[in-house]
Design a protein around this motif. Sequence first.
Motif, short mmCIF file in Angstrom:
data_model
loop_
_atom_site.label_atom_id
_atom_site.label_comp_id
_atom_site.label_asym_id
_atom_site.label_seq_id
_atom_site.Cartn_x
_atom_site.Cartn_y
_atom_site.Cartn_z
N GLN A 47 0.75 -1.22 0.15
CA GLN A 47 -0.01 -0.01 0.07
C GLN A 47 0.82 1.21 0.03
N PHE A 48 0.49 2.07 -0.83
CA PHE A 48 1.14 3.59 -0.93
C PHE A 48 0.16 4.49 0.16
N TRP A 49 1.12 5.31 1.07
CA TRP A 49 0.59 6.04 1.80
C TRP A 49 1.11 7.41 1.91
N PRO A 50 0.59 8.44 1.53
CA PRO A 50 1.31 9.84 1.73
C PRO A 50 1.48 10.20 3.22
N VAL A 51 2.57 10.26 3.76
CA VAL A 51 2.65 10.44 5.23
C VAL A 51 1.30 11.47 5.80
N VAL A 52 1.11 12.50 5.11
CA VAL A 52 0.14 13.68 5.42
C VAL A 52 -1.27 12.77 5.50
N ASP A 53 -1.59 12.00 4.61
CA ASP A 53 -2.85 11.25 4.45
C ASP A 53 -2.93 10.26 5.71
N VAL B 283 4.51 1.71 1.59
CA VAL B 283 5.33 2.75 1.02
C VAL B 283 4.79 4.25 2.13
N LEU B 284 5.71 4.91 2.41
CA LEU B 284 5.45 6.13 3.13
C LEU B 284 6.13 7.20 2.43
#
Length: 197
Positions: A85-91, A123-124
């Motif tokens: 999984q892809f996660w933008p840190v802000v989200d 993924v961060l």
Amino acid sequence: MSARGSSPPPPPEARLRIPARYAQARIANWEPPDGGPRRAAEAYVASWPPPKPVLLLAGDRGVGKTHLACGILREVLARHGVQGQFWPVVDLLDRLRRTADPDRATESLDDVQEQMLRVPLLVLDDLGAHRGTEWAEERLFGLIDARYRDSLPMVVTTNLTLQELAPRVRSRLVDTASSVVVQVSGPDRRMTPRGAA
């Protein structure tokens, strides 16, 4: 639809959470083809599970770190059947904050943290782009530390220099026994017209 009227689950690629802007991002189309960052991404995927589970992609804005991270997610799924999984840190931090708001919470903090620890590849994206409150730093450190301690694969992108990372986080992300640090450099690809070199 199934007999119970529910929709079928999304296809595996949709569950990667890759943003539309990176729909075509692949390791194979990252330029330059002989670049060190591309070779590091290829090696991370080829040796699955990677002997060094943490891959830190560090460099200025627009140099292709997120492109490579999305390419890694796709390649790990295609070659090894592993769902990341892809996660933008802000989200991710916004999602965690909602757990503390009784009017907005649809899941508990423990549920979110458990999901982030269960995903085989996390993924961060854009570590350091968030507002650095004590609460946010604690949540991020807890997640990174837990994945680090359990040797769970994790790709992290950041615009920060290694010295700018919080010391506790830096020690986990640059540990030479379990991490590969890749400096990504070059011009801002967002400012360079397509086809220009």
